[in-house]
Write a protein that holds these residues in place. Structure first.
Motif, PDB file in Angstrom:
ATOM      1  N   UNK A  53     137.202  85.452  41.516  1.00  0.00           N
ATOM      2  CA  UNK A  53     136.069  84.730  41.795  1.00  0.00           C
ATOM      3  C   UNK A  53     135.637  83.420  41.199  1.00  0.00           C
ATOM      4  N   UNK A  54     135.854  82.256  41.982  1.00  0.00           N
ATOM      5  CA  UNK A  54     135.573  81.092  41.193  1.00  0.00           C
ATOM      6  C   UNK A  54     134.306  80.394  41.792  1.00  0.00           C
ATOM      7  N   UNK A  55     133.528  79.726  40.759  1.00  0.00           N
ATOM      8  CA  UNK A  55     132.551  78.729  41.289  1.00  0.00           C
ATOM      9  C   UNK A  55     132.547  77.437  40.345  1.00  0.00           C
ATOM     10  N   UNK A  56     131.869  76.595  40.623  1.00  0.00           N
ATOM     11  CA  UNK A  56     131.738  75.517  39.680  1.00  0.00           C
ATOM     12  C   UNK A  56     130.309  74.733  39.869  1.00  0.00           C
ATOM     13  N   UNK A  57     130.115  74.072  38.821  1.00  0.00           N
ATOM     14  CA  UNK A  57     128.740  73.147  38.984  1.00  0.00           C
ATOM     15  C   UNK A  57     128.796  71.931  38.563  1.00  0.00           C
ATOM     16  N   UNK A  58     128.048  70.888  38.857  1.00  0.00           N
ATOM     17  CA  UNK A  58     128.034  69.701  38.504  1.00  0.00           C
ATOM     18  C   UNK A  58     126.688  69.415  37.700  1.00  0.00           C
ATOM     19  N   UNK A  59     126.835  69.062  36.170  1.00  0.00           N
ATOM     20  CA  UNK A  59     125.782  69.053  35.244  1.00  0.00           C
ATOM     21  C   UNK A  59     124.856  68.012  35.609  1.00  0.00           C
ATOM     22  N   UNK A  60     123.618  68.522  35.742  1.00  0.00           N
ATOM     23  CA  UNK A  60     122.424  67.971  36.037  1.00  0.00           C
ATOM     24  C   UNK A  60     121.648  67.480  34.635  1.00  0.00           C
ATOM     25  N   UNK A  61     120.861  66.510  34.695  1.00  0.00           N
ATOM     26  CA  UNK A  61     119.935  66.327  33.593  1.00  0.00           C
ATOM     27  C   UNK A  61     119.153  67.381  33.187  1.00  0.00           C
ATOM     28  N   UNK A  62     118.499  68.380  33.999  1.00  0.00           N
ATOM     29  CA  UNK A  62     117.857  69.359  33.505  1.00  0.00           C
ATOM     30  C   UNK A  62     118.710  70.612  32.920  1.00  0.00           C
ATOM     31  N   UNK A  63     120.150  70.491  33.293  1.00  0.00           N
ATOM     32  CA  UNK A  63     120.926  71.421  32.601  1.00  0.00           C
ATOM     33  C   UNK A  63     121.049  71.020  30.975  1.00  0.00           C
ATOM     34  N   UNK A  64     121.466  69.711  30.907  1.00  0.00           N
ATOM     35  CA  UNK A  64     121.405  69.282  29.597  1.00  0.00           C
ATOM     36  C   UNK A  64     120.175  69.441  28.819  1.00  0.00           C
ATOM     37  N   UNK A  65     118.981  69.340  29.289  1.00  0.00           N
ATOM     38  CA  UNK A  65     117.783  69.829  28.710  1.00  0.00           C
ATOM     39  C   UNK A  65     117.805  71.220  28.322  1.00  0.00           C
ATOM     40  N   UNK A  66     118.207  72.326  28.934  1.00  0.00           N
ATOM     41  CA  UNK A  66     118.424  73.603  28.888  1.00  0.00           C
ATOM     42  C   UNK A  66     119.298  73.706  27.584  1.00  0.00           C
ATOM     43  N   UNK A  67     120.522  73.177  27.727  1.00  0.00           N
ATOM     44  CA  UNK A  67     121.487  73.123  26.526  1.00  0.00           C
ATOM     45  C   UNK A  67     121.164  72.742  25.144  1.00  0.00           C
ATOM     46  N   UNK A  68     120.204  71.658  25.178  1.00  0.00           N
ATOM     47  CA  UNK A  68     119.828  71.345  24.005  1.00  0.00           C
ATOM     48  C   UNK A  68     118.573  72.072  23.484  1.00  0.00           C
ATOM     49  N   UNK A  69     117.922  72.974  24.470  1.00  0.00           N
ATOM     50  CA  UNK A  69     117.015  73.785  23.692  1.00  0.00           C
ATOM     51  C   UNK A  69     117.543  75.057  23.206  1.00  0.00           C
ATOM     52  N   UNK A  70     118.787  75.469  23.895  1.00  0.00           N
ATOM     53  CA  UNK A  70     119.380  76.631  23.404  1.00  0.00           C
ATOM     54  C   UNK A  70     120.288  76.398  22.047  1.00  0.00           C
ATOM     55  N   UNK A  71     120.735  75.062  22.007  1.00  0.00           N
ATOM     56  CA  UNK A  71     121.201  74.505  20.789  1.00  0.00           C
ATOM     57  C   UNK A  71     120.301  74.764  19.497  1.00  0.00           C
ATOM     58  N   UNK A  72     119.054  74.151  19.952  1.00  0.00           N
ATOM     59  CA  UNK A  72     117.947  73.740  18.791  1.00  0.00           C
ATOM     60  C   UNK A  72     117.616  75.423  18.532  1.00  0.00           C
ATOM     61  N   UNK A  73     117.523  76.272  19.293  1.00  0.00           N
ATOM     62  CA  UNK A  73     117.218  77.554  18.823  1.00  0.00           C
ATOM     63  C   UNK A  73     118.113  78.311  18.006  1.00  0.00           C
ATOM     64  N   UNK A  74     119.521  77.894  18.524  1.00  0.00           N
ATOM     65  CA  UNK A  74     120.561  78.514  17.723  1.00  0.00           C
ATOM     66  C   UNK A  74     120.604  78.066  16.118  1.00  0.00           C
ATOM     67  N   UNK A  75     120.084  76.770  16.073  1.00  0.00           N
ATOM     68  CA  UNK A  75     120.302  76.018  14.631  1.00  0.00           C
ATOM     69  C   UNK A  75     119.190  76.403  13.743  1.00  0.00           C
TER      70      UNK A  75
END
Length: 76
Positions: A53-75
């Motif tokens: 099974x394969x899927x893909x996504x194009x990164x949106x600004x809201x995705x970048x916000x989520x990833x930054x929040x997750x990165x901040x939590x892990x640090x």
């Protein structure tokens, strides 16, 4: 976040990293220079019987916000 839940999550993360050491290195290499809006991520899952099974996504600004929040939590 509940401190006990955070400790449990960190323990699971450490176990995952120990079981799959190449995954962390892959993400550092792929995203080390920063993920940009418009980047396409593709994920393929291959089951033991060979079904794929394969899927893909194009990164949106809201995705970048989520990833930054997750990165901040892990640090923390």
């Amino acid at each position: 976040m509940n401190p006990m839940a955070l400790m449990k999550l960190m323990s699971a993360k450490n176990k995952f990293n120990a079981n799959h050491p190449k995954v962390g290195a892959f993400f550092k290499a792929a995203f080390g220079s920063g993920l940009q809006e418009g980047t396409i991520l593709e994920l393929t899952v291959t089951k033991p019987d060979g079904e794929k099974m394969t899927t893909n996504l194009k990164v949106k600004p809201s995705d970048l916000e989520l990833l930054n929040e997750l990165r901040n939590m892990s640090n923390k």
